[in-house]
Design a protein around this motif. Structure first.
Motif, short mmCIF file in Angstrom:
data_model
loop_
_atom_site.label_atom_id
_atom_site.label_comp_id
_atom_site.label_asym_id
_atom_site.label_seq_id
_atom_site.Cartn_x
_atom_site.Cartn_y
_atom_site.Cartn_z
N SER A 40 0.86 -1.00 0.00
CA SER A 40 0.10 -0.02 -0.04
C SER A 40 0.95 1.50 0.04
O SER A 40 0.51 2.26 -0.49
N ILE A 47 -1.62 3.82 -1.85
CA ILE A 47 -3.17 3.57 -1.67
C ILE A 47 -3.24 3.24 -0.07
O ILE A 47 -2.56 2.89 0.66
N ARG A 95 -8.54 -4.90 -0.65
CA ARG A 95 -9.63 -5.23 -1.43
C ARG A 95 -9.48 -5.74 -2.79
O ARG A 95 -9.91 -6.54 -3.50
N THR A 108 -7.84 -0.65 0.66
CA THR A 108 -7.73 -0.64 -1.03
C THR A 108 -7.07 -1.69 -1.23
O THR A 108 -7.50 -2.63 -2.26
#
Length: 64
Positions: free
Chosen positions: A12, A17, A24, A21
């Motif tokens: 991430s 991000i 997911r 996210t």
């Protein structure tokens, strides 16, 4: 070799991000990764390849 396998947090941060996210995307199979005992792990080279595919697709889409 320590950073050949990345955690969800490292991925991430690399992609800039949110961790949710990244979870997911990984769970949906959109981000290449694998689970080890319930924790997501990612190969650095696979993430690099994924980034290239994403940017290549964006460039091709903008030519039309």
């Amino acid at each position: 070799m320590n950073d050949e396998i990345l955690t969800i947090r490292e991925v991430s941060e690399l992609l800039k991000i949110n961790e949710k996210t990244a979870y997911r995307l990984a769970a949906e199979g959109k981000l290449p990764g694998f689970k080890v005992g319930g924790s997501w792990r990612f190969e650095r080279q696979e993430i690099s390849n994924w980034i290239k595919r994403q940017t290549d697709g964006t460039r091709q889409g903008s030519k039309e």
